[in-house]
Design an enzyme around this catalytic site. Structure first.
Site, mmCIF file in Angstrom:
data_model
loop_
_atom_site.group_PDB
_atom_site.id
_atom_site.type_symbol
_atom_site.label_atom_id
_atom_site.label_comp_id
_atom_site.label_asym_id
_atom_site.label_seq_id
_atom_site.Cartn_x
_atom_site.Cartn_y
_atom_site.Cartn_z
ATOM 1 N N ASP A 112 0.800 -1.239 0.000
ATOM 2 C CA ASP A 112 0.000 0.000 0.000
ATOM 3 C C ASP A 112 0.834 1.291 0.000
ATOM 4 O O ASP A 112 0.261 2.387 -0.066
ATOM 5 C CB ASP A 112 -0.968 -0.001 1.192
ATOM 6 C CG ASP A 112 -0.262 -0.136 2.545
ATOM 7 O OD1 ASP A 112 -0.888 -0.639 3.498
ATOM 8 O OD2 ASP A 112 0.929 0.246 2.639
ATOM 9 N N HIS A 127 6.656 -7.842 -0.938
ATOM 10 C CA HIS A 127 5.534 -8.273 -1.783
ATOM 11 C C HIS A 127 5.222 -7.267 -2.891
ATOM 12 O O HIS A 127 4.178 -7.334 -3.536
ATOM 13 C CB HIS A 127 4.273 -8.511 -0.932
ATOM 14 C CG HIS A 127 4.392 -9.708 -0.042
ATOM 15 N ND1 HIS A 127 3.526 -9.926 0.995
ATOM 16 C CD2 HIS A 127 5.253 -10.740 -0.012
ATOM 17 C CE1 HIS A 127 3.862 -11.044 1.626
ATOM 18 N NE2 HIS A 127 4.911 -11.552 1.038
ATOM 19 N N CYS A 135 6.562 -4.528 -16.921
ATOM 20 C CA CYS A 135 6.283 -4.974 -18.288
ATOM 21 C C CYS A 135 6.485 -6.479 -18.415
ATOM 22 O O CYS A 135 7.489 -7.022 -17.936
ATOM 23 C CB CYS A 135 7.202 -4.249 -19.266
ATOM 24 S SG CYS A 135 6.947 -4.784 -20.966
ATOM 25 N N THR A 197 1.003 -8.584 11.752
ATOM 26 C CA THR A 197 0.958 -9.694 10.787
ATOM 27 C C THR A 197 0.501 -10.974 11.490
ATOM 28 O O THR A 197 0.860 -11.214 12.640
ATOM 29 C CB THR A 197 2.313 -9.927 10.088
ATOM 30 O OG1 THR A 197 2.184 -11.015 9.162
ATOM 31 C CG2 THR A 197 3.425 -10.241 11.092
ATOM 32 N N ASN A 222 0.425 -6.743 18.280
ATOM 33 C CA ASN A 222 -0.778 -7.250 17.608
ATOM 34 C C ASN A 222 -1.907 -7.310 18.631
ATOM 35 O O ASN A 222 -1.656 -7.698 19.779
ATOM 36 C CB ASN A 222 -0.504 -8.667 17.066
ATOM 37 C CG ASN A 222 -1.522 -9.113 16.029
ATOM 38 O OD1 ASN A 222 -2.725 -8.996 16.239
ATOM 39 N ND2 ASN A 222 -1.036 -9.642 14.922
ATOM 40 N N GLU A 224 -3.985 -9.412 18.831
ATOM 41 C CA GLU A 224 -4.227 -10.845 19.067
ATOM 42 C C GLU A 224 -2.917 -11.604 19.092
ATOM 43 O O GLU A 224 -1.930 -11.182 18.490
ATOM 44 C CB GLU A 224 -5.000 -11.462 17.926
ATOM 45 C CG GLU A 224 -6.422 -11.029 17.753
ATOM 46 C CD GLU A 224 -6.896 -11.477 16.361
ATOM 47 O OE1 GLU A 224 -7.845 -10.875 15.892
ATOM 48 O OE2 GLU A 224 -6.258 -12.374 15.769
HETATM 49 N N1 APR Z 1 -2.441 -3.036 14.883
HETATM 50 C C1 APR Z 1 -1.657 -4.152 14.835
HETATM 51 N N2 APR Z 1 -2.094 -5.358 14.335
HETATM 52 C C2 APR Z 1 -3.364 -5.418 13.888
HETATM 53 C C3 APR Z 1 -4.244 -4.302 13.931
HETATM 54 C C4 APR Z 1 -3.728 -3.076 14.462
HETATM 55 N N3 APR Z 1 -4.460 -1.971 14.526
HETATM 56 N N4 APR Z 1 -5.461 -4.693 13.436
HETATM 57 C C5 APR Z 1 -5.328 -6.019 13.086
HETATM 58 N N5 APR Z 1 -4.079 -6.454 13.369
HETATM 59 C C6 APR Z 1 -3.491 -7.785 13.154
HETATM 60 C C7 APR Z 1 -4.479 -8.929 13.102
HETATM 61 O O1 APR Z 1 -4.772 -9.411 14.403
HETATM 62 C C8 APR Z 1 -3.729 -9.968 12.270
HETATM 63 O O2 APR Z 1 -2.942 -10.808 13.087
HETATM 64 O O3 APR Z 1 -2.897 -7.775 11.880
HETATM 65 C C9 APR Z 1 -2.822 -9.107 11.380
HETATM 66 C C10 APR Z 1 -3.196 -9.089 9.905
HETATM 67 O O4 APR Z 1 -2.991 -10.369 9.404
HETATM 68 P P1 APR Z 1 -3.315 -10.689 7.861
HETATM 69 O O5 APR Z 1 -4.589 -10.110 7.483
HETATM 70 O O6 APR Z 1 -3.108 -12.147 7.701
HETATM 71 O O7 APR Z 1 -2.197 -9.864 7.051
HETATM 72 P P2 APR Z 1 -0.658 -10.215 6.781
HETATM 73 O O8 APR Z 1 -0.079 -10.999 7.899
HETATM 74 O O9 APR Z 1 0.013 -8.982 6.389
HETATM 75 O O10 APR Z 1 -0.791 -11.190 5.497
HETATM 76 C C11 APR Z 1 0.391 -11.629 4.899
HETATM 77 O O11 APR Z 1 -0.867 -12.537 3.081
HETATM 78 O O12 APR Z 1 -2.713 -12.235 1.836
HETATM 79 C C12 APR Z 1 -1.349 -12.187 1.815
HETATM 80 O O13 APR Z 1 0.128 -10.974 0.430
HETATM 81 C C13 APR Z 1 -0.807 -10.817 1.442
HETATM 82 O O14 APR Z 1 0.995 -9.576 2.471
HETATM 83 C C14 APR Z 1 -0.131 -10.369 2.736
HETATM 84 C C15 APR Z 1 0.226 -11.680 3.392
#
Ligand code: APR
Length: 252
Positions: A112, A127, A135, A197, A222, A224
């Protein structure tokens, strides 16, 4: 097993202040407070769908060869969502961190561009980036910021060939040199932060484990627990935009 905290402690602050080399891995969660939907999280591991297709299919190597127009329509939809989005306090905090340490590497899974928009310089986009195109004929990479797209697919500015989004799709390898630099930073750092993440997508999710094996302290941020929480020395349960700026708070 990690120590679980809901706010930072003086011990963490002194660890932060005494560190010379720091690496950070971010995921979709750091952009959540900017209004960018995460892929999973919120207790739900199910990935979301668009036009009835799971995004793992829409963002796949198979589909870019079978139906590049549909892939661009999907990415242009996401670009439309991102067009008005701005960085949040979490992004800005990391841009400030960069200036505090002798060595600082920001590794992001996000496409992003919000880290750069917040002023971060040394950003490894493992990523890719949703505002660039590559291209399919001469592999030139160029900015493609118009949204909605004027033409689908956009044409290469160098050879006129059809271009694809300069992002890593499911089933594709990560950009080698960029990932090697991420691995080196993980192996060298004293502190490795894992922020926003779910740590389920490899090879990026392997970086904190490699850092731990190389002797680094792992600090997770996180709301969670995640698969990394087991390896982390500290898990800070909370939102990145609320927790990261705390590391910059006035020292007594
Ligand atoms: N601050 C910190 N963490 C947060 C927040 C916040 N405000 N809100 C949500 N989260 C946490 C969630 O609890 C979750 O564990 O962010 C995490 C997002 O996880 P995903 O949606 O799985 O994203 P990500 O880990 O970046 O995915 C990895 O997967 O889909 C592919 O290519 C895509 O780069 C991405 C990769």
């Amino acid at each position: 097993m990690s120590t679980v905290l809901t706010q930072i402690t003086d011990e963490l602050i002194s660890l932060f202040d005494s560190a010379r080399s720091v690496a950070v891995l971010t995921g979709a969660g750091i952009s959540a407070e900017s209004g960018v939907p995460t892929f999973r999280g919120g207790g739900d591991t199910e990935i979301w769908t668009w036009r009835g297709k799971p995004i793992t299919e829409l963002s796949s190597a198979e589909l870019i060869s079978a139906d590049p127009k549909l892939v661009w329509e999907w990415f242009d939809y996401r670009r439309g969502m991102l067009k008005e989005v701005v960085p949040n306090a979490g992004h800005f905090a990391l841009a400030q961190w960069e200036r505090r340490f002798e060595e600082f590497t920001l590794i992001t899974q996000n496409i992003d561009d919000l880290h750069r928009a917040a002023g971060s310089l040394n950003v490894l986009e493992v990523h890719g980036n949703i505002w660039r195109a590559r291209c399919l004929r001469c592999a030139s990479v160029f900015e493609a910021r118009e949204c909605p797209l004027e033409e689908n697919p956009p044409l290469c500015m160098v050879c006129g060939g059809a271009a694809r989004p300069d992002v890593v799709l499911f089933g594709e390898l990560l950009p080698e040199q960029i990932f090697e630099r991420a691995e080196e930073a993980a192996a060298r750092c004293e502190l490795f932060f894992v922020i926003g993440t779910s740590a389920v997508v490899y090879p990026a999710a392997g970086l904190p484990i490699a850092a731990k094996q190389a002797g680094a302290r792992i600090i997770e941020v996180n709301p969670e627990r995640t698969d990394i929480s087991f390896f982390a020395d500290v898990t800070l349960l909370g939102k990145a935009g609320e927790i990261l700026p705390q590391f910059l708070r006035e020292r007594g």
